[in-house]
Design a protein around this motif. Structure first.
Motif, mmCIF file in Angstrom:
data_model
loop_
_atom_site.group_PDB
_atom_site.id
_atom_site.type_symbol
_atom_site.label_atom_id
_atom_site.label_comp_id
_atom_site.label_asym_id
_atom_site.label_seq_id
_atom_site.Cartn_x
_atom_site.Cartn_y
_atom_site.Cartn_z
ATOM 1 N N ASP A 118 1.314 30.411 -83.391
ATOM 2 C CA ASP A 118 0.289 30.947 -83.847
ATOM 3 C C ASP A 118 0.337 29.907 -85.136
ATOM 4 O OD1 ASP A 118 -1.734 31.993 -86.172
ATOM 5 O OD2 ASP A 118 -1.362 33.933 -85.555
ATOM 6 N N LYS B 250 -4.730 24.158 -76.120
ATOM 7 C CA LYS B 250 -5.487 23.865 -74.536
ATOM 8 C C LYS B 250 -4.771 23.858 -73.566
ATOM 9 C CE LYS B 250 -5.416 19.863 -77.460
ATOM 10 N NZ LYS B 250 -6.267 18.594 -77.938
ATOM 11 N N ASP C 253 -3.217 34.292 -83.473
ATOM 12 C CA ASP C 253 -4.453 33.213 -82.735
ATOM 13 C C ASP C 253 -3.687 32.965 -81.850
ATOM 14 O OD1 ASP C 253 -6.847 31.604 -82.929
ATOM 15 O OD2 ASP C 253 -6.268 30.981 -85.027
ATOM 16 N N LYS D 116 0.274 26.531 -84.436
ATOM 17 C CA LYS D 116 -0.566 25.764 -84.140
ATOM 18 C C LYS D 116 -0.458 24.859 -82.813
ATOM 19 C CE LYS D 116 -3.496 27.693 -86.686
ATOM 20 N NZ LYS D 116 -2.965 29.539 -86.127
ATOM 21 N N MET E 194 -7.292 32.720 -72.166
ATOM 22 C CA MET E 194 -8.109 33.587 -72.305
ATOM 23 C C MET E 194 -9.340 33.057 -71.736
ATOM 24 S SD MET E 194 -7.253 34.921 -75.690
ATOM 25 C CE MET E 194 -6.208 35.019 -76.177
ATOM 26 N N SER F 173 -5.669 30.130 -80.730
ATOM 27 C CA SER F 173 -7.284 29.761 -80.292
ATOM 28 C C SER F 173 -6.386 28.011 -80.412
ATOM 29 C CB SER F 173 -8.526 30.115 -80.568
ATOM 30 O OG SER F 173 -8.100 29.581 -82.499
ATOM 31 N N SER F 174 -5.742 27.636 -80.607
ATOM 32 C CA SER F 174 -5.211 26.085 -80.731
ATOM 33 C C SER F 174 -4.482 25.626 -78.861
ATOM 34 C CB SER F 174 -3.741 25.883 -81.845
ATOM 35 O OG SER F 174 -2.910 27.229 -81.049
ATOM 36 N N ARG G 174 -9.233 29.948 -70.697
ATOM 37 C CA ARG G 174 -10.561 28.265 -71.529
ATOM 38 C C ARG G 174 -9.635 27.430 -71.055
ATOM 39 N NH1 ARG G 174 -8.742 27.582 -75.943
ATOM 40 N NH2 ARG G 174 -7.383 28.726 -76.582
ATOM 41 N N CYS G 175 -7.614 27.272 -70.542
ATOM 42 C CA CYS G 175 -6.796 26.531 -70.679
ATOM 43 C C CYS G 175 -6.554 26.382 -69.237
ATOM 44 C CB CYS G 175 -5.829 27.105 -71.513
ATOM 45 S SG CYS G 175 -5.669 27.486 -73.728
#
Ligand code: WT7
Length: 639
Positions: A337, A371, A366, A340, A394, A368-369, A396-397
Motif C-alpha cells: 500500500d 498487477k 489498498d 504502490k 482480487m 489496488s496497485s 484480477r492479477c
C-alpha cells in the motif's frame, strides 16, 4: 532497450520458443545484442554436457555493473533503482536512484581496490538486508572480485565452511542484523568463524544495529571509515574492470543430497543475458513499475531478481529488511500500500503463514496497485494459490508460478504473466531457450503428454551452472552424470494432457523447508556430532506452513537419556552447526533403523511413518530386521 525481446502475446511466446530451439545461437545473440559489451563475442556457444563444459558469448568482454548501472544514467539516472523498507515500520524508507547507486558502488569499489582486492579474489558477504548489501555485491562485480553471499541465518560453522572452501581473502559483514523482534550479532559470528579461516586478511564491518563489537586491529575496518577516504568525483570516473563473458561473477553455496554444500558458480555474460530476459518477460515488467521481491539476497532469488536481472532491466526494486509477520501479519500489505507496489514476488510458505491469520490483517490496506503476482521456491498448494488470487490479487492479477534453482540462475518454467495460461499448482510452460525432458529411472525419455518422471534439461541456456567451485567433478557427478547428455534437476515432474509441467518436489535427499534448501545428510551429520548420538536418519514430512518439516530418527547410546531436554540439546547442536533453519521439528529416539542387508537405510519407510502412514509401508521383506519397523511405528512422535 528491452523492448526488442519482449513477449507481448501468446503468439510471440510460441515463436520465441520455437526459434530458441531451432536456432539457439541466433536467438540468444539477438537478446545479447541489446546489452552493453566492451567487445562482442566471436562465437555464441560451445558446449559438452559430458564434461561438463559450457561457454556462452565466447571472447565477449563486459562488466555486468555497466549494464546494471552506467547504461541507465543518461536517460534514467533519476529513476529509483532500489526502495528500501526497514524492519522497523517507523524508520523512514529510502529511495536510491540509479545515479546515487552508481556513485555508491563506484566508491565502495574504490575502497575495495584500495584494500588490495583484485579481480578473481573471493569476497564473502554476510550481511542483513540493508542497502549496503546490494552495493557490496555490485562493487565486487565492478572490480571483478567473486562474491559469495552467505545467508544471515547460517551459523559460525557454516560461515567457516564457506570461507574455507572459497579460500576467501575478505569478508564484508555488519555489526548485527534486525529480523522481526530479534537482532542477530553477525560480527561476533564472523569472529567465531574466522578462528579457523587463515585465508581472511580483512573484514569490513557496516554499522546497522549498534550492537557492541570487537574490532581486531589490522584486520577489521569500519565500512564508513573506509569510504571517508574516497573522493566521490574521482571514484565515478574509474573504469570498471573488463571481464570475459565466462569469468566467474559469483559463487553461491547450496545443499545437495550428500556432503557439504556445493559452491555453484555463475559467470558474467550468460547470467546477465538470461536473468534480464526472464525478468522482463515473466513478470511483464513495464518501466516505472515497482517490483517487490520478498526474498533475501542470501539466496539465488535475491541475487537474480533483486540485484542483477532487475537492475540490468532498469527496474525499480523494493527490498525489505524484516519478516512478513512482524510487528504484525499486515506488514507486507502495508508495504504494498505504502509504495504502490505493482509486482509482488514471494514464496508459498510466506503466503501460507499469512493465510493462517485470516483476512483481518488485510483490512484497510489498498492493494489496488498490484498487477502481477509471483511465487517461487516450492510447489504451491491449491488452497494457498486461491487465497493469493482472491485476497491479494482480487481475482484480477495473473499469478506466475516460477520454477527454477540456484543452479539454473534464472526462471526456467513459468507462465508468462497474463500472456500464457496459468493453472494452480503448475509452473506450466518452459521459457524460450529451455528444453525440459521427463525421463524414467533408466534415462528413457518419456515422450508425449500425461507422463511423469525425473525432470532434466537437454540443451544449455545462458545462465546454467558452470562448475562447483574448486571441484569440477562434483558438478559433473551431481548434475550431468545421472542421465547422458542432460542436466538433471533433482526434481520430479508431471506433464499433463495440455503439455503443462507440474513440479512434484525433490526426488533426491534434499528437503525444502520454508523455501530453504536443506540436505538430509548435512542435518544427519550435525545430529551425529552430538554427544551420545550413535546414528540418525532425517526425512521430510508435509508441514502446513513450512511445506516440509524435518523429522529425525535418532539412536543414542546406553548412557544418553531420551528426554525432551536432550531433544532441545540436539536441536541446539544442529542450529550451531548449520543454522536455526535446519533444526528438526520432530525427534524420535529409536533403537534401530530399517536397513537392507547391504546396510542401506530404507528412507521410503521412514518417510511414510513420518507422514503418519503405519500400514501400507510397501515391501519390508528385504530388511535386515523387519521388527525395527514395528518399534518405530509404536514410538512415532506427533508433529
Ligand atoms: C528447488 C531449488 C529458485 C529460487 C528459490 C529456490 C524447488 C523452486 C519451485 C516452484 C515447485 C520449486 C525445486 C527446486 N522449487 N521453485 N515454482 N515449484 N518447486 O532455489 O534453493 O536452489 O531450490 O526449489 O525443488 O529444485 P533453490
Amino acid at each position: 532497450m528491452t523492448s526488442s525481446f519482449r513477449i507481448n502475446n501468446y503468439d510471440d511466446y510460441r515463436k520465441a520458443w520455437q526459434k530458441s530451439v531451432a536456432d539457439p545461437e541466433g536467438f540468444w545473440e539477438s537478446v545479447a545484442d541489446t546489452f552493453t559489451w566492451r567487445k562482442k563475442w566471436d562465437k555464441v556457444l560451445e558446449w559438452d554436457f559430458r564434461k561438463p563444459d559450457v561457454k556462452w558469448f565466447i571472447n565477449g568482454k563486459l562488466n555486468i555493473t555497466e549494464n546494471c548501472l552506467d547504461r541507465h544514467l543518461s536517460a534514467n539516472g533519476d529513476t529509483t533503482a532500489i526502495i528500501w523498507e526497514s524492519n522497523d515500520p517507523a524508520e523512514p524508507s529510502q529511495h536510491i536512484s540509479y545515479a546515487l547507486l552508481h556513485q555508491q558502488v563506484c566508491c565502495f569499489a574504490q575502497a575495495l581496490r584500495g584494500m588490495g582486492v583484485k579481480k578473481g579474489d573471493r569476497v564473502c558477504i554476510y550481511m542483513g538486508m540493508i542497502p549496503q548489501l546490494p552495493v557490496a555485491l555490485l562493487a565486487c562485480a565492478r572490480i571483478g572480485a567473486i562474491h559469495s553471499v552467505i545467508f544471515g541465518g547460517f551459523s559460525a560453522r557454516s560461515i567457516a565452511d564457506r570461507v574455507q572452501d572459497a579460500q576467501a581473502g575478505y569478508v564484508i559483514t555488519c555489526d548485527g542484523a534486525f529480523r522481526g523482534a530479534k537482532d542477530i550479532a553477525l560480527k561476533s559470528l564472523v569472529d567465531e568463524a574466522l578462528v579457523t579461516c587463515p585465508s581472511v586478511k580483512k573484514v569490513i564491518v557496516c554499522k546497522r544495529t549498534h550492537t557492541p563489537v570487537s574490532m581486531i586491529g589490522g584486520r577489521d575496518v569500519w565500512w564508513d571509515d573506509l569510504l571517508s577516504e574516497i573522493n566521490k568525483d574521482e571514484a565515478v570516473k574509474v573504469p570498471a574492470e573488463e571481464m570475459d563473458a565466462e569469468d566467474p561473477l559469483f559463487i553461491l553455496y547450496t545443499s545437495g543430497s550428500t556432503g557439504k554444500p556445493k559452491g555453484v558458480v555463475h559467470t558474467c555474460g550468460g547470467y546477465m543475458v538470461y536473468t534480464t530476459y526472464s525478468f522482463v518477460n515473466v513478470f511483464q515488467y513495464n518501466p516505472g513499475d515497482i517490483f517487490f521481491c520478498t526474498a533475501d539476497i542470501g539466496w539465488i532469488t535475491g541475487h537474480t531478481y533483486i540485484v542483477y536481472g532487475t537492475l540490468c532491466a532498469g527496474a525499480s526494486v523494493l527490498m525489505f529488511e524484516g519478516i512478513p509477520t512482524w510487528p504484525d501479519a499486515g506488514r507486507m500489505w502495508d508495504i504494498v500500500d505504502k509504495h504502490k507496489v505493482n509486482v509482488l514476488y514471494t514464496a508459498p510458505t510466506a503466503i501460507r503463514s499469512l493465510m493462517a491469520y485470516g483476512t483481518a490483517p488485510l483490512q484497510g490496506k489498498d492493494l489496488s496497485s498490484l498487477k502481477v503476482l509471483g511465487t517461487v521456491g516450492e510447489p504451491i498448494n491449491e488452497e494457498a494459490w486461491h487465497w493469493y488470487d482472491e485476497h491479494i490479487g482480487m481475482g484480477r492479477c495473473p499469478i506466475t508460478d516460477t520454477w527454477w534453482q540456484t543452479e539454473t540462475g534464472g526462471i526456467m518454467i513459468a507462465n508468462i504473466a497474463g500472456i500464457t495460461p496459468s493453472q494452480p499448482g503448475y509452473a506450466t510452460l518452459p521459457l524460450p531457450g529451455v528444453q525440459p525432458v521427463i525421463v524414467d529411472e533408466k534415462g528413457t525419455v518419456q515422450e508425449g503428454n500425461e507422463v511423469s518422471g525425473n525432470l532434466c534439461i537437454r540443451f544449455p541456456w545462458p545462465s546454467i551452472i558452470r562448475t562447483t567451485y574448486g571441484d569440477h567433478e562434483r558438478c559433473r557427478s551431481a548434475y550431468f552424470a545421472a542421465y547422458d547428455n542432460m542436466y538433471f534437476t533433482g526434481d520430479g515432474c508431471y506433464r499433463d494432457e495440455k503439455g503443462f509441467y507440474r513440479i512434484t518436489g525433490r526426488v533426491d535427499d534434499v528437503l525444502n523447508v520454508s523455501g530453504h534448501r536443506i540436505g538430509t545428510a548435512e542435518v544427519e551429520n550435525a545430529i551425529n556430532s552430538h554427544t551420545g548420538v550413535l546414528e540418525s536418519a532425517v526425512v521430510g514430512y508435509p508441514h502446513d506452513i513450512k511445506g516440509q518439516g524435518i523429522y529425525a530418527y535418532v539412536i543414542v547410546d546406553a548412557h544418553t537419556d531420551t528426554s525432551d531436554e536432550n531433544c532441545k540439546n540436539i536441536n541446539a547442536t544442529v542450529a550451531g552447526i548449520i543454522g536455526p533453519i535446519a533444526r528438526p521439528d520432530v525427534i524420535q529416539f529409536v533403537k534401530g533403523l530399517p536397513k537392507t542387508r547391504s546396510g542401506k537405510i530404507m528412507r521410503r519407510i521412514l518417510r511414510k511413518i513420518a507422514e503418519g502412514e503405519t500400514k501400507n509401508l510397501g515391501d519390508t521383506t528385504t530388511l535386515l530386521d523387519p521388527l525395527v519397523v514395528d518399534d518405530i511405528i509404536s514410538g512415532r512422535q506427533l508433529p
